[in-house]
Design an enzyme around this catalytic site. Structure first.
Site, PDB file in Angstrom:
ATOM      1  N   LYS A 120       3.624   8.752  39.480  1.00 37.91           N
ATOM      2  CA  LYS A 120       2.662   9.803  39.784  1.00 37.91           C
ATOM      3  C   LYS A 120       1.297   9.402  39.226  1.00 37.91           C
ATOM      4  CE  LYS A 120       3.727  14.135  39.500  1.00 37.91           C
ATOM      5  NZ  LYS A 120       4.198  15.451  38.994  1.00 37.91           N
ATOM      6  N   ASP A 190       8.180   5.599  54.493  1.00 40.22           N
ATOM      7  CA  ASP A 190       8.273   4.672  53.364  1.00 40.22           C
ATOM      8  C   ASP A 190       8.196   3.224  53.832  1.00 40.22           C
ATOM      9  OD1 ASP A 190       8.420   6.537  51.359  1.00 40.22           O
ATOM     10  OD2 ASP A 190      10.605   6.561  51.260  1.00 40.22           O
TER      11      ASP A 190
END
Length: 219
Positions: A120, A190
């Protein structure tokens, strides 16, 4: 590359060697997990780069436990998902929450051309492993960050998942009936992210031959 003291070699999968592997001179530090980042670094490994995958000391990449399907590897059960996204890599365990682990990663980054991570936003900076910290020591490092919504902006702090991006981008609306949209059978977001990341990394490496400087790729 000398494996630093305390670094534990865990597991690697190897495919049949190509007759000519054009990226043999590159070394990639893979700090990513699950699919987008690992698929990107796997492409580099397939083409000859030395890829060093960093994993959690206790559980490793969580996809090691994803299945079925599983397969038998000399008496050990392995995840087909994990192996299909992590071939041609050297896998090692490092606890980056410790000062020793942070020192190991910092030293490894200095020996690598590329670093790929999908933490993150801001998470690695807490461990002194963010782009600003590492690039100040190694200005030639190409650092690729893969996140759901980029390094800045109103949604930067949110996690990103393939199926969520499929929905937000409208892809689901064209793979099912109007009243019941479906996600694609494979994690296509992805996979495409991995391909675009790889192209961005190669572009930055090409630019480095002229400028001598690395780049931060915000994917």
């Amino acid at each position: 590359l000398r494996v630093p003291c305390g670094l534990v070699r865990r597991y690697s999968t190897t495919s049949s060697p190509l007759p000519h592997r054009p990226l043999q001179q590159l070394r990639v530090l893979d700090m990513s997990r699950v699919l987008a980042g690992p698929w990107c670094s796997q492409l580099f490994g397939d083409l000859g780069a030395e890829v060093i995958k960093i994993e959690h000391p206790d559980k490793g990449d969580e996809t090691r436990h994803w299945g079925p399907p599983f397969y038998d590897d000399h008496g050990e059960q392995r995840s087909a998902y994990f192996s299909c996204a992590n071939r041609n890599k050297k896998s090692v365990a490092v606890d980056i929450s410790t000062s020793k682990g942070q020192s190991i990663i910092t030293d490894l980054a200095g020996k690598c051309d590329v670093m790929i991570e999908n933490f993150k936003v801001g998470a690695l900076s807490k461990y002194n492993l963010g782009y600003e910290q590492l690039s100040s020591r190694y200005p030639g490092l190409v650092y690729c960050s893969i996140t759901g919504f980029g390094q800045n902006g109103p949604m930067a702090s949110l996690p990103g998942y393939d199926f969520a991006i499929q929905a937000m981008g409208g892809l689901m609306s064209i793979t099912g009936p109007p009243d019941q949209p479906y996600k694609c059978g494979v994690a296509i977001v992805d996979i495409m992210t991995a391909l675009y990341a790889g192209f961005g990394i190669m572009s930055a490496l090409h630019d480095r031959t002229k400028s001598g400087k690395g780049r931060h790729i915000d994917m």
